[in-house]
Design a protein around this motif. Structure first.
Motif, short mmCIF file in Angstrom:
data_model
loop_
_atom_site.label_atom_id
_atom_site.label_comp_id
_atom_site.label_asym_id
_atom_site.label_seq_id
_atom_site.Cartn_x
_atom_site.Cartn_y
_atom_site.Cartn_z
N MET A 97 0.83 -1.20 0.00
CA MET A 97 0.00 0.00 0.00
C MET A 97 0.87 1.25 0.00
SD MET A 97 -3.23 0.56 -0.13
CE MET A 97 -4.53 1.73 0.18
N LYS A 98 1.93 1.26 0.77
CA LYS A 98 2.83 2.41 0.82
C LYS A 98 3.51 2.60 -0.52
CE LYS A 98 6.67 4.35 3.44
NZ LYS A 98 7.62 4.14 4.57
N GLU A 99 3.87 1.50 -1.18
CA GLU A 99 4.51 1.60 -2.49
C GLU A 99 3.56 2.20 -3.53
OE1 GLU A 99 5.85 -2.27 -3.53
OE2 GLU A 99 7.27 -2.43 -1.84
N ILE A 100 2.29 1.82 -3.47
CA ILE A 100 1.31 2.36 -4.42
C ILE A 100 1.12 3.86 -4.18
CG2 ILE A 100 -1.09 2.26 -5.17
CD1 ILE A 100 -1.09 -0.71 -4.45
N GLU A 101 1.04 4.27 -2.92
CA GLU A 101 0.86 5.69 -2.62
C GLU A 101 2.06 6.51 -3.08
OE1 GLU A 101 0.04 6.08 1.50
OE2 GLU A 101 -1.93 5.14 1.40
N GLU A 102 3.26 6.01 -2.83
CA GLU A 102 4.46 6.75 -3.25
C GLU A 102 4.58 6.80 -4.77
OE1 GLU A 102 7.79 5.00 -1.35
OE2 GLU A 102 7.27 5.75 0.65
N LYS A 103 4.04 5.80 -5.45
CA LYS A 103 4.09 5.78 -6.92
C LYS A 103 3.32 6.94 -7.52
CE LYS A 103 2.61 2.90 -10.85
NZ LYS A 103 2.00 1.60 -11.24
N TYR A 104 2.19 7.28 -6.94
CA TYR A 104 1.32 8.31 -7.54
C TYR A 104 1.39 9.66 -6.82
CZ TYR A 104 -0.73 4.56 -10.30
OH TYR A 104 -0.92 3.52 -11.18
N PHE A 105 1.77 9.66 -5.55
CA PHE A 105 1.72 10.91 -4.78
C PHE A 105 3.06 11.30 -4.16
CE2 PHE A 105 -2.37 8.65 -4.31
CZ PHE A 105 -3.15 9.49 -5.09
N GLY A 106 4.07 10.49 -4.33
CA GLY A 106 5.34 10.79 -3.68
C GLY A 106 5.29 10.43 -2.21
N LYS A 107 6.21 11.00 -1.45
CA LYS A 107 6.32 10.68 -0.03
C LYS A 107 5.76 11.79 0.84
CE LYS A 107 10.45 7.83 -0.72
NZ LYS A 107 11.83 7.57 -0.31
N ASN A 108 4.64 12.38 0.41
CA ASN A 108 4.06 13.51 1.14
C ASN A 108 2.82 13.15 1.92
OD1 ASN A 108 6.01 15.33 0.15
ND2 ASN A 108 4.89 15.56 -1.76
N ASP A 109 2.50 11.87 2.04
CA ASP A 109 1.35 11.42 2.84
C ASP A 109 0.06 12.09 2.40
OD1 ASP A 109 2.90 9.74 4.36
OD2 ASP A 109 3.36 11.29 5.83
N VAL A 110 -0.18 12.13 1.07
CA VAL A 110 -1.40 12.75 0.57
C VAL A 110 -2.62 12.00 1.07
CG1 VAL A 110 -2.73 13.16 -1.55
CG2 VAL A 110 -0.32 13.76 -1.46
N LEU A 111 -2.53 10.68 1.13
CA LEU A 111 -3.69 9.87 1.52
C LEU A 111 -3.56 9.34 2.94
CD1 LEU A 111 -4.24 7.94 -1.80
CD2 LEU A 111 -5.47 9.90 -0.94
N GLU A 112 -2.94 10.11 3.82
CA GLU A 112 -2.84 9.69 5.21
C GLU A 112 -4.22 9.54 5.82
OE1 GLU A 112 -2.20 14.26 6.78
OE2 GLU A 112 -0.79 12.68 7.34
N GLN A 113 -4.35 8.61 6.75
CA GLN A 113 -5.65 8.40 7.38
C GLN A 113 -6.04 9.63 8.19
OE1 GLN A 113 -7.67 5.79 6.96
NE2 GLN A 113 -6.23 5.01 5.47
#
Length: 407
Positions: free
Chosen positions: A386-402
């Protein structure tokens, strides 16, 4: 008799043969059933904006749609860990609509279940009214929505800027403490007399009641030696000077910050300011946010303007409500964070955060597949994938943080 017994035995053997054959056949069918591939017609939203979530592109060479994005990758990851095999037939559905008919919205996409689709995948927000039409899986990301407004730069400076470093409560406390210190020293020094021919020694004139308030302040700014005679007075004065030193350092730092740093703040703080002022506001085309603005926030539909992507958000906010744009954009937090990654220097999220359950997959009511997909979502969200998918599209900025909703 023997002939009859032989006939019965023959029929009994035939019956056993048929029974065993039938059971073997059922076992074979059960095995084939467990190994069968489930065919799913997958509906995905087709729109122009925010391709980070769902991106549908027509491939003219292969004569088919190529679908990608964060939501799609999460769906593929979930499908790969299901306890059965799935065949996917992905079909796009246009969800953008710029009129007031409601056609082409996310709700109309969900209404195609189960007649046209077996499952709908994408940035589908889980809502209470939608749960009457379909069954949702567990959410695979947090959501909620807020308003996006322009940033106001700078603090208006007036002739009273020098009082801004401290609050009025602190200023009042300083006056009270200074008065208390002055009265205390005046009481302790009331019996002290000094010869009139000696300067710099304590005398009653210096510590008259008229100087009660000014005396502690003058000692903090321009201290004089031998201004008090008693040790107890010196102790009280020393404590006051230490406190005054801390106050002066804090005042200097705060005043420097006010005069030199650019103070940023939202142009609007809440929904009431927008509604009462008659400003235009925007929302994402096809989103449920429009219904919330009209039904819950009581906006006039004539004051609502739909937009599709980050560039349109930027242009509308930059233009302003009075010149054909809008004063604020209402959208879900993941979209706004993607927008702020691109245009963050001039915009800010303001106001309260309004809850919803986030994005999920939609199945027909009472579908047996909902539970399987929900369990698979839990496994994916708890894994490093899940973290790899998020970083793939949004980088490491926690765009989709809970979302904790503690703002």
């Amino acid at each position: 008799m023997a002939k009859c017994f032989s006939s019965l035995l023959s029929w009994f053997l035939i019956f056993l043969f048929v029974l065993l054959h039938t059971q073997t056949g059922y076992g074979s069918n059960a095995t084939s059933k467990s190994e069968a591939i489930i065919n799913l017609r997958v509906g995905v939203p087709l729109k122009n904006g925010f391709p980070q979530f769902v991106n549908v592109v027509w491939d003219s060479h292969e004569k088919k749609y190529n679908v990608s994005g964060y939501c799609i990758d999460v769906f593929y990851a979930v499908v790969n860990i299901l306890p059965f095999k799935v065949s996917l037939d992905i079909q796009p559905f246009e969800v953008e609509s710029r009129d007031n008919s409601g056609a082409g919205s996310y709700d109309s996409l969900l209404q195609q279940i189960p007649a046209k689709y077996d499952v709908v995948v994408g940035d589908i927000t889980i809502l209470a009214n939608r749960s009457n039409m379909v069954d949702f899986t567990l959410p695979y990301t947090g959501s909620g929505f807020k308003m996006l407004v322009t940033v106001q730069h700078g603090r208006q400076q007036t002739m009273w800027i020098f009082v801004k470093p401290f609050s009025w409560d602190l200023w009042l406390s300083i006056v009270i403490i200074s008065t208390f210190i002055g009265v205390s020293i005046l009481v302790m020094e009331r019996n002290v007399n000094a010869p009139t021919d000696q300067e710099g020694l304590p005398n009653r004139k210096k510590l008259s009641p008229a100087t009660i308030l000014w005396f502690p302040i003058s000692q903090a700014i321009l201290p004089e030696r031998q201004v008090v005679a008693k040790n107890c007075s010196r102790f009280v004065l020393m404590i006051w000077l230490l406190l005054a030193f801390v106050l002066m350092q804090s005042y200097t730092a705060n005043l420097t910050s006010i005069l030199t740093l650019d103070q940023l703040g939202p142009s609007f703080f809440n929904v009431n300011d927008l509604r009462k002022g008659g400003y235009y506001v925007g929302y994402q085309s096809g989103s449920f946010v429009k219904d919330v603005l009209v039904q819950q926030f009581k906006f006039d539909t004539s004051k609502l303007r739909p937009y599709s992507n980050s560039a349109e958000y930027h242009n509308a906010l930059k233009t302003g409500s009075q010149r054909g744009g809008v004063a604020a954009i209402f959208d879900e937090v993941p979209y706004l964070k993607v927008f702020l990654q691109e245009y963050g220097s001039n915009y800010i999220m303001a106001g309260s955060r309004y809850r919803n359950d986030g994005f999920g997959f939609a199945f027909p009511l009472n579908s047996n597949l909902t539970a399987y997909f929900s369990r698979a979502i839990l496994k994916v969200t708890e894994s490093d994938l899940m973290k790899e998918i998020e970083e793939k599209y949004f980088g490491k900025n926690d765009v989709l943080e809970q979302i904790s909703f503690n703002l």
